[in-house]
Design a protein around this motif. Structure first.
Motif, PDB file in Angstrom:
ATOM      1  N   ARG A   1       5.048  13.372   4.261  1.00 48.29           N
ATOM      2  CA  ARG A   1       5.837  12.144   4.166  1.00 48.29           C
ATOM      3  C   ARG A   1       5.572  11.486   2.818  1.00 48.29           C
ATOM      4  NH1 ARG A   1       9.247  13.638   6.907  1.00 48.29           N
ATOM      5  NH2 ARG A   1      10.197  11.612   6.961  1.00 48.29           N
TER       6      ARG A   1
ATOM      7  N   VAL B   1       4.648   5.335   8.729  1.00 44.45           N
ATOM      8  CA  VAL B   1       4.876   6.758   8.490  1.00 44.45           C
ATOM      9  C   VAL B   1       4.983   7.504   9.816  1.00 44.45           C
ATOM     10  CG1 VAL B   1       3.834   8.858   7.549  1.00 44.45           C
ATOM     11  CG2 VAL B   1       3.906   6.782   6.174  1.00 44.45           C
TER      12      VAL B   1
ATOM     13  N   ALA C   1       9.621   7.771   3.011  1.00 42.63           N
ATOM     14  CA  ALA C   1       9.394   7.255   4.362  1.00 42.63           C
ATOM     15  C   ALA C   1       9.092   5.764   4.311  1.00 42.63           C
ATOM     16  CB  ALA C   1       8.228   7.994   5.011  1.00 42.63           C
TER      17      ALA C   1
END
Length: 137
Positions: free
Chosen positions: A2, A122, A49
């Protein structure tokens, strides 16, 4: 992996935030920039993200950047660090975490709160990606 983007006008703050977020979390790809135009270009090419915007020091571009970011990407999770608090927008609602004071302990508490908030956002982003689509048959 991410991606988290840090936008801060001060190089020392960018490096501190990058290092704090990178410690112990190999699942994050962290990039940092001081230029708001570079940040918007990075977001447009590959949406992260999460975006962390450091507004703790006076800079005229970053408050405008935050408004533009919220306007162009209304569901993009954003953490804004402002003097004495942290504003966390998860894509739907916003909450505020207070971190009053200017001592080293206050900064440590703010950074720990930031790490926790980043992990939560996240994880939410990952759940959105992995969630099975629901539709009508």
């Amino acid at each position: 992996m991410r991606r988290v983007l840090i936008a801060s006008p001060h190089a020392a703050s960018r490096e501190l935030l990058r290092r704090v977020l990178a410690v112990g979390d190999e699942s994050l790809s962290i990039s940092a920039t001081g230029d708001t135009d570079d940040a918007l270009a990075a977001i447009a090419s590959s949406q992260p993200a999460l975006v962390v915007v450091d507004l703790r020091r006076q800079d005229e571009d970053h408050p405008l950047f935050l408004g533009l970011l919220r306007k162009r990407y209304p569901t993009l999770p954003v953490i804004a660090l402002v003097p004495g608090r942290m504003r966390i927008f998860d894509g739907v609602r916003e909450r505020v975490v207070d971190a009053p004071g200017e001592s080293a302990e206050s900064l440590h508490q703010l950074l720990e709160s930031l790490r926790t908030a980043v992990r939560e956002l996240v994880a939410q982003d990952l759940l959105r990606v992995l969630r099975t689509p629901v539709g009508r048959a």
